[in-house]
Write an enzyme that holds these catalytic residues in place. Structure first.
Site, PDB file in Angstrom:
ATOM      1  N   GLU A 280      44.921  41.806  32.108  1.00  0.00           N
ATOM      2  CA  GLU A 280      44.887  40.456  32.680  1.00  0.00           C
ATOM      3  C   GLU A 280      44.905  39.475  31.518  1.00  0.00           C
ATOM      4  O   GLU A 280      43.994  39.485  30.681  1.00  0.00           O
ATOM      5  CB  GLU A 280      43.632  40.218  33.525  1.00  0.00           C
ATOM      6  CG  GLU A 280      43.690  40.863  34.881  1.00  0.00           C
ATOM      7  CD  GLU A 280      42.535  40.454  35.802  1.00  0.00           C
ATOM      8  OE1 GLU A 280      42.115  39.279  35.765  1.00  0.00           O
ATOM      9  OE2 GLU A 280      42.064  41.328  36.540  1.00  0.00           O
TER      10      GLU A 280
ATOM     11  N   ASN B 181      39.330  41.326  41.405  1.00  0.00           N
ATOM     12  CA  ASN B 181      38.049  41.294  42.111  1.00  0.00           C
ATOM     13  C   ASN B 181      38.171  41.855  43.520  1.00  0.00           C
ATOM     14  O   ASN B 181      37.224  42.433  44.059  1.00  0.00           O
ATOM     15  CB  ASN B 181      37.526  39.854  42.168  1.00  0.00           C
ATOM     16  CG  ASN B 181      37.264  39.289  40.775  1.00  0.00           C
ATOM     17  OD1 ASN B 181      37.076  40.032  39.821  1.00  0.00           O
ATOM     18  ND2 ASN B 181      37.274  37.973  40.647  1.00  0.00           N
TER      19      ASN B 181
ATOM     20  N   GLN C 106      48.819  36.072  37.131  1.00  0.00           N
ATOM     21  CA  GLN C 106      49.426  37.062  38.000  1.00  0.00           C
ATOM     22  C   GLN C 106      50.907  36.761  38.137  1.00  0.00           C
ATOM     23  O   GLN C 106      51.434  36.051  37.296  1.00  0.00           O
ATOM     24  CB  GLN C 106      48.702  37.081  39.330  1.00  0.00           C
ATOM     25  CG  GLN C 106      47.209  37.419  39.166  1.00  0.00           C
ATOM     26  CD  GLN C 106      46.484  37.688  40.487  1.00  0.00           C
ATOM     27  OE1 GLN C 106      47.077  37.807  41.539  1.00  0.00           O
ATOM     28  NE2 GLN C 106      45.149  37.760  40.433  1.00  0.00           N
TER      29      GLN C 106
ATOM     30  N   TYR D 284      41.559  34.792  29.747  1.00  0.00           N
ATOM     31  CA  TYR D 284      42.258  33.576  30.203  1.00  0.00           C
ATOM     32  C   TYR D 284      41.826  32.425  29.304  1.00  0.00           C
ATOM     33  O   TYR D 284      40.665  32.367  28.906  1.00  0.00           O
ATOM     34  CB  TYR D 284      41.872  33.239  31.650  1.00  0.00           C
ATOM     35  CG  TYR D 284      42.280  34.302  32.653  1.00  0.00           C
ATOM     36  CD1 TYR D 284      43.571  34.324  33.175  1.00  0.00           C
ATOM     37  CD2 TYR D 284      41.375  35.263  33.069  1.00  0.00           C
ATOM     38  CE1 TYR D 284      43.945  35.297  34.093  1.00  0.00           C
ATOM     39  CE2 TYR D 284      41.748  36.241  33.986  1.00  0.00           C
ATOM     40  CZ  TYR D 284      43.033  36.255  34.498  1.00  0.00           C
ATOM     41  OH  TYR D 284      43.399  37.221  35.406  1.00  0.00           O
TER      42      TYR D 284
ATOM     43  N   ASN E  19      37.415  47.305  38.351  1.00  0.00           N
ATOM     44  CA  ASN E  19      37.832  46.033  37.754  1.00  0.00           C
ATOM     45  C   ASN E  19      36.622  45.228  37.291  1.00  0.00           C
ATOM     46  O   ASN E  19      35.658  45.066  38.060  1.00  0.00           O
ATOM     47  CB  ASN E  19      38.592  45.209  38.802  1.00  0.00           C
ATOM     48  CG  ASN E  19      38.980  43.832  38.291  1.00  0.00           C
ATOM     49  OD1 ASN E  19      39.851  43.709  37.427  1.00  0.00           O
ATOM     50  ND2 ASN E  19      38.327  42.794  38.804  1.00  0.00           N
ATOM     51  N   GLU E  20      36.676  44.755  36.060  1.00  0.00           N
ATOM     52  CA  GLU E  20      35.653  43.829  35.506  1.00  0.00           C
ATOM     53  C   GLU E  20      34.244  44.169  35.982  1.00  0.00           C
ATOM     54  O   GLU E  20      33.532  43.306  36.513  1.00  0.00           O
ATOM     55  CB  GLU E  20      36.020  42.383  35.847  1.00  0.00           C
ATOM     56  CG  GLU E  20      37.297  41.940  35.180  1.00  0.00           C
ATOM     57  CD  GLU E  20      37.606  40.450  35.322  1.00  0.00           C
ATOM     58  OE1 GLU E  20      36.941  39.746  36.107  1.00  0.00           O
ATOM     59  OE2 GLU E  20      38.542  39.990  34.635  1.00  0.00           O
TER      60      GLU E  20
ATOM     61  N   GLU F 148      47.534  40.575  43.212  1.00  0.00           N
ATOM     62  CA  GLU F 148      46.248  40.862  43.861  1.00  0.00           C
ATOM     63  C   GLU F 148      46.272  40.290  45.276  1.00  0.00           C
ATOM     64  O   GLU F 148      46.986  39.320  45.551  1.00  0.00           O
ATOM     65  CB  GLU F 148      45.130  40.192  43.035  1.00  0.00           C
ATOM     66  CG  GLU F 148      43.745  40.333  43.648  1.00  0.00           C
ATOM     67  CD  GLU F 148      42.613  39.851  42.733  1.00  0.00           C
ATOM     68  OE1 GLU F 148      42.902  39.354  41.619  1.00  0.00           O
ATOM     69  OE2 GLU F 148      41.448  39.980  43.151  1.00  0.00           O
TER      70      GLU F 148
HETATM   71  O1  AHR Z   1      43.300  37.221  38.175  1.00  0.00           O
HETATM   72  C1  AHR Z   1      42.279  36.555  38.839  1.00  0.00           C
HETATM   73  C2  AHR Z   1      40.922  37.249  38.669  1.00  0.00           C
HETATM   74  O2  AHR Z   1      40.519  37.145  37.351  1.00  0.00           O
HETATM   75  C3  AHR Z   1      40.887  38.726  38.939  1.00  0.00           C
HETATM   76  O3  AHR Z   1      40.702  39.029  40.272  1.00  0.00           O
HETATM   77  C4  AHR Z   1      39.710  39.173  38.155  1.00  0.00           C
HETATM   78  O4  AHR Z   1      39.826  40.501  37.712  1.00  0.00           O
HETATM   79  C5  AHR Z   1      39.616  38.179  37.022  1.00  0.00           C
HETATM   80  O5  AHR Z   1      38.336  37.640  36.903  1.00  0.00           O
END
Ligand code: AHR
Length: 497
Positions: A287, A67, A344, A239, A167-168, A22
């Site tokens: 992700e 994001n 990432q 995450y 995205n999200e 990103e």
């Molecule tokens: O990977 C970091 C961020 O985590 C990304 O930009 C977003 O999609 C997620 O909240």
């Protein structure tokens, strides 16, 4: 454990070993791109970083966000670099110089042998920008946008196959956040138009940003009721972190991931039934990782600089164990999870780190990712496991043994990936592999360390695998001792007589 060649889950789609770059922190500027670095190529991309990524054999890389994409004007990143605007990048509050854009990134990815998973902006933009970008990338020529690509020096179409519809979009942090119905409608219309430009593309509909979202899984049900027939995948993001220092609980977090995958599959299948559809929706876990070490530090970073050191988690040994368990979880769902991206790839919550003007080095999590990507291709087999269990703060009946098995029929190889979650005692594994006649042990790789908090740095790689694991094969049974808190890769191969 019993492993049989007929207990097939599915062929592993190699795209589950994807990753993500990103425009955030030092992922691009100071990560993959550093024109003054001694190893930089003509476009300014670091050769040492490319080499490490190639070791990982990353099949697909998501780009440009995250994001970031929800505020991105893709047109800013094409054409002569000196004419490109500098912008306030609002998702991460940095300065975006646009030195790297669509063409440079795609060329870089091709050079290292990876496909690109491109995301379109459904935050500040919409159908129009998405169809233009797709025409710019994939149309052969003879139209405004495709001819512009050719004028920019890229005669051949990029043929980008996989596209994320935003995205999200459920997140309050997202630029242009939407309700489920708002997102469902715009995603449906964008998908419809993109398919008119190029019917061969595959599209990803945005799922919830994590299991913790209050709208999960209603978000999936509502958005998919709009997008089901025009998309191929729904996305999952997750995450984890060990914020309270409870490592036994931390290593059980994949119980939540397991539940997440099950719930999304059930929701997809519910919409399938409601629509009387013949199509089965696949999952793109685009992700996933550990992310928490850098959270406090990031609050102190001043805004509006190019490539600030954001999201730079320095991963420890227990993080590598959890990442291994997450990979095992993906493998055990190979029938529905067809793409996944370790988020990432470089500097930003990443397996690879760089020093400005200096070395590129491997974090602890590099290794489980490397092992599964290299040895986890073939058919995912369902191991029948009888393991002692423990109760943790948030989970009950957590098996100490977490495992996945991949059979590579072509190479005549079987690989057992096994995590011992027991923090104090080793685990004796007996694995019945009688259906694999004449298979012998190739090696038993182990990632272990006395200190769960041990980290790697540019100067010292404290956490790295060795191949002195204690395993043997006799009469169709593998016996192995799995050290306390360890990641194990037991590789078997047929002996040609
Ligand atoms: O990977 C970091 C961020 O985590 C990304 O930009 C977003 O999609 C997620 O909240």
């Amino acid at each position: 454990m019993i492993v049989d060649k007929d207990f097939k889950i599915a062929e592993v789609d190699s795209r589950i070993y994807g990753s993500f770059i990103e425009h955030v922190g030092r992922a691009v500027y100071g990560g993959i791109y550093e024109p003054t670095h001694s190893t930089a190529d003509a476009l300014g991309f670091r050769g040492d970083v490319k080499q490490l990524i190639q070791q990982l054999q990353v099949p697909i890389i998501r780009y440009p966000g995250g994001n970031f994409v929800s505020g991105y004007n893709w047109e800013d990143g094409v054409g002569p670099v000196e004419d490109r605007p500098k912008r306030l990048e609002l998702a991460w509050r940095a300065l975006e110089p646009n030195y790297v854009g669509t063409n440079e990134f795609i060329k870089w990815a091709k050079d290292i042998g990876s496909e690109v998973m491109m995301a379109v902006n459904l935050g500040t933009r919409g159908i129009d920008a998405a169809r233009d970008l797709l025409e710019y990338c994939n149309h052969p020529g003879g139209t405004y946008w495709s001819d512009l690509r050719i004028k920019h020096g890229y005669k051949e179409p990029h043929k980008i196959k996989t596209w994320c519809l935003g995205n999200e979009m459920d997140g309050p942090w997202q630029i242009g956040q939407k309700t489920a119905d708002e997102y469902g409608r715009i995603a449906y219309e964008t998908a419809k138009v993109m398919r008119l430009v190029d019917p061969d593309i595959q599209l990803v509909s945005c799922g919830s940003s994590s299991t913790a979202m209050p709208t999960f899984p209603e978000w999936e049900a509502t958005t998919l009721s709009h997008t089901y027939e025009v998309t191929d995948f729904v996305s999952l993001h997750q995450y984890y972190g060990n914020r309270d220092g409870d490592s036994a609980n931390y290593l059980a977090r994949t119980m939540d991931m397991e539940h997440f995958i099950h719930t999304v599959i059930s929701t997809c299948d519910y919409i399938k039934a409601k629509k009387r559809s013949k199509k089965t929706m696949n999952l793109s876990f685009d992700e996933w990782n550990v992310w928490y070490h850098s959270n406090d530090q990031d609050k102190k970073i001043d805004p509006w600089s190019v490539g600030p050191p954001q999201l730079e988690d320095n991963y420890n040994f227990e993080d590598a164990l959890l990442v291994g368990s997450m990979l095992i979880t993906l493998l055990r769902h190979a029938d529905r999870v067809k793409m996944a991206c370790l988020a990432q790839l470089v500097n930003v919550i990443a397996p690879i780190m760089t020093e400005e003007g200096g070395k590129a080095w491997k974090q602890t999590i590099f290794y489980p990712y490397l092992h599964t990507s290299i040895y986890g291709r073939g058919t995912s087999l369902l191991p029948i496991v009888d393991s002692p269990k423990y109760d943790a703060q948030d989970y009950t009946d957590v098996p100490y043994l977490d495992s996945a098995v991949v059979y590579n029929e072509q190479q005549e190889e079987v690989t057992i990936f096994a995590l011992n979650r027991n923090l104090t005692e080793s685990l004796n594994l007996t694995c019945d592999i009688r259906s694999f006649e004449d298979y012998q042990l190739v090696e038993h790789l182990v990632l272990e360390h006395e200190d769960l908090k041990a980290v790697n740095t540019a100067l010292e790689e404290k956490v790295k695998p060795h191949s002195k694991g204690a395993s043997e094969i006799k009469d169709g049974y593998v016996s192995a001792s799995l050290a306390k808190a360890s990641w194990n890769v037991i590789r078997l191969k047929k002996i040609r007589k």
